[in-house]
Scaffold this motif. Structure first.
Motif, PDB file in Angstrom:
ATOM      1  N   SER A   1       0.841  -1.191   0.000  1.00 25.26           N
ATOM      2  CA  SER A   1       0.000   0.000   0.000  1.00 25.26           C
ATOM      3  C   SER A   1       0.879   1.245   0.000  1.00 25.26           C
ATOM      4  CB  SER A   1      -0.897   0.012   1.221  1.00 25.26           C
ATOM      5  OG  SER A   1      -0.152   0.059   2.397  1.00 25.26           O
ATOM      6  N   GLN A   2       0.340   2.299  -0.561  1.00 25.13           N
ATOM      7  CA  GLN A   2       1.111   3.525  -0.639  1.00 25.13           C
ATOM      8  C   GLN A   2       1.325   4.093   0.762  1.00 25.13           C
ATOM      9  OE1 GLN A   2      -1.012   6.568  -2.567  1.00 25.13           O
ATOM     10  NE2 GLN A   2       0.577   8.089  -2.435  1.00 25.13           N
ATOM     11  N   GLU A   3       2.547   4.541   1.038  1.00 25.32           N
ATOM     12  CA  GLU A   3       2.842   5.165   2.306  1.00 25.32           C
ATOM     13  C   GLU A   3       3.456   6.532   2.074  1.00 25.32           C
ATOM     14  OE1 GLU A   3       3.802   1.130   4.915  1.00 25.32           O
ATOM     15  OE2 GLU A   3       5.356   2.592   4.525  1.00 25.32           O
ATOM     16  N   CYS A  23       7.843  15.548   2.925  1.00 25.58           N
ATOM     17  CA  CYS A  23       6.852  14.473   2.934  1.00 25.58           C
ATOM     18  C   CYS A  23       6.718  13.985   1.499  1.00 25.58           C
ATOM     19  CB  CYS A  23       5.525  15.013   3.455  1.00 25.58           C
ATOM     20  SG  CYS A  23       4.154  13.845   3.437  1.00 25.58           S
ATOM     21  N   THR A  24       7.021  12.703   1.269  1.00 30.09           N
ATOM     22  CA  THR A  24       7.096  12.175  -0.098  1.00 30.09           C
ATOM     23  C   THR A  24       6.175  10.981  -0.273  1.00 30.09           C
ATOM     24  OG1 THR A  24       9.402  12.871  -0.261  1.00 30.09           O
ATOM     25  CG2 THR A  24       8.618  11.281  -1.881  1.00 30.09           C
ATOM     26  N   SER A  25       5.483  10.962  -1.409  1.00 34.91           N
ATOM     27  CA  SER A  25       4.590   9.860  -1.754  1.00 34.91           C
ATOM     28  C   SER A  25       5.047   9.219  -3.060  1.00 34.91           C
ATOM     29  CB  SER A  25       3.165  10.383  -1.905  1.00 34.91           C
ATOM     30  OG  SER A  25       2.326   9.406  -2.466  1.00 34.91           O
ATOM     31  N   SER A  26       4.792   7.934  -3.188  1.00 40.33           N
ATOM     32  CA  SER A  26       5.153   7.247  -4.434  1.00 40.33           C
ATOM     33  C   SER A  26       4.104   7.461  -5.517  1.00 40.33           C
ATOM     34  CB  SER A  26       5.318   5.739  -4.182  1.00 40.33           C
ATOM     35  OG  SER A  26       4.131   5.206  -3.639  1.00 40.33           O
ATOM     36  N   LYS A  27       2.947   7.977  -5.115  1.00 36.41           N
ATOM     37  CA  LYS A  27       1.875   8.231  -6.076  1.00 36.41           C
ATOM     38  C   LYS A  27       1.356   9.651  -5.916  1.00 36.41           C
ATOM     39  CE  LYS A  27       0.224   3.476  -6.411  1.00 36.41           C
ATOM     40  NZ  LYS A  27      -0.964   2.567  -6.317  1.00 36.41           N
ATOM     41  N   THR A  28       0.653  10.103  -6.922  1.00 37.85           N
ATOM     42  CA  THR A  28       0.077  11.442  -6.886  1.00 37.85           C
ATOM     43  C   THR A  28      -0.950  11.567  -5.759  1.00 37.85           C
ATOM     44  OG1 THR A  28       0.361  11.654  -9.270  1.00 37.85           O
ATOM     45  CG2 THR A  28      -1.179  13.165  -8.228  1.00 37.85           C
ATOM     46  N   LEU A  29      -0.870  12.669  -5.051  1.00 41.17           N
ATOM     47  CA  LEU A  29      -1.757  12.895  -3.919  1.00 41.17           C
ATOM     48  C   LEU A  29      -2.954  13.743  -4.317  1.00 41.17           C
ATOM     49  CD1 LEU A  29       1.088  13.757  -1.407  1.00 41.17           C
ATOM     50  CD2 LEU A  29      -0.162  11.605  -1.555  1.00 41.17           C
ATOM     51  N   GLN A  70       3.564  14.929  -5.610  1.00 42.73           N
ATOM     52  CA  GLN A  70       4.071  13.736  -4.948  1.00 42.73           C
ATOM     53  C   GLN A  70       4.980  14.068  -3.771  1.00 42.73           C
ATOM     54  OE1 GLN A  70       4.760  11.375  -9.033  1.00 42.73           O
ATOM     55  NE2 GLN A  70       5.175  10.135  -7.237  1.00 42.73           N
ATOM     56  N   GLN A  71       5.308  15.332  -3.616  1.00 43.41           N
ATOM     57  CA  GLN A  71       6.145  15.731  -2.503  1.00 43.41           C
ATOM     58  C   GLN A  71       5.712  17.074  -1.966  1.00 43.41           C
ATOM     59  OE1 GLN A  71      10.422  16.531  -3.132  1.00 43.41           O
ATOM     60  NE2 GLN A  71      10.801  15.398  -1.256  1.00 43.41           N
TER      61      GLN A  71
END
Lengths: 113, 116
Positions: A1-3, A23-29, A70-71
């Motif tokens: 799951s995306q974290e 704060c970084t995500s692997s997918k678009t927020l 994403q960040q």
């Protein structure tokens, strides 16, 4: 799951100095929320970002969301003892089948005189 | 403005005991949430509710139960306390809607629970 990845995990800064938390995500927020937590207290909402490239400021705290959404970064200018605490980012991942906020692990900020 | 109120603030339980963590909000929010916060682990969603009479599991529901008989109250029940449930518990609420602003969650001050 995306974290959500937050960095650094902890930060010790001399009073008056500037600092940045990421704060970084692997997918678009879909949306990004910043909260602050002091010991023994709940989370206090700081700012919300939605659009790519968006930037918001409140007093000496500025939050930005990158173009790809994403960040996000949280920048504190001329830090003060009142800025000490734990900063958490939360993401609304709506659009990926998850309508609940997911939170990062937090960044513990200590301000030394 | 009270916002989200949690009681108690602190509690020590013995293994196997039961207790209810209380949460009340006065903002007429439809959505309410229970999280636990372990050191270095961020917030994990236990249960949430989209309105009175409707609840659903979050990421870590085992060992907990909830009910939502009114819009204002969302108690969390621990039936057989275990050391793994030592944590800080937060209740939150939001009005929820298409606008991201409505999805801002407002948190209570937390309940610090130790199970020994």
């Amino acid at each position: 799951s995306q974290e959500l990845e937050q960095s650094p995990q902890s930060l010790i800064v001399q009073e008056g100095k500037n600092l940045t938390i990421n704060c970084t995500s692997s997918k678009t927020l879909y949306g990004l929320y910043w909260y602050k937590q002091k010991y023994g207290e709940g989370l206090i909402f700081l700012m919300m970002l939605q659009k790519g490239g968006e930037e918001k400021s409140h007093e000496k705290i500025t939050a930005k969301l990158d173009e790809k959404k994403q960040q996000s970064s949280l920048h504190i200018t001329a830090s003060q003892p009142s800025h000490a605490g734990i900063y958490l980012c939360g993401a609304d991942k709506r659009g990926f089948g998850n309508e609940k906020l997911t939170f990062g692990t937090g960044t513990r900020l200590t301000i030394i005189p | 403005n009270a916002g989200v109120t949690q009681t108690p603030k602190f509690r020590i339980l013995k293994i196997g005991q039961s207790m209810t963590l209380q949460c009340a909000q006065d903002m007429n929010h439809n959505y309410m949430y229970w999280y636990r916060q372990d050191p270095g682990m961020g917030l994990k969603l236990i249960y949430y509710s989209v309105g009175a009479g409707i609840t659903d599991k979050g990421e870590v529901p085992n060992g907990y139960n909830v009910s939502r008989s009114t819009t204002e109250d969302f108690p969390l029940r621990l039936e057989l306390a275990a050391p793994s449930q030592t944590s800080v518990y937060f209740c939150a609420s939001s009005s929820r809607g298409d606008s991201l602003a409505k999805n801002i969650q407002y948190f209570g001050a937390g309940t610090r629970l130790s199970v020994l």
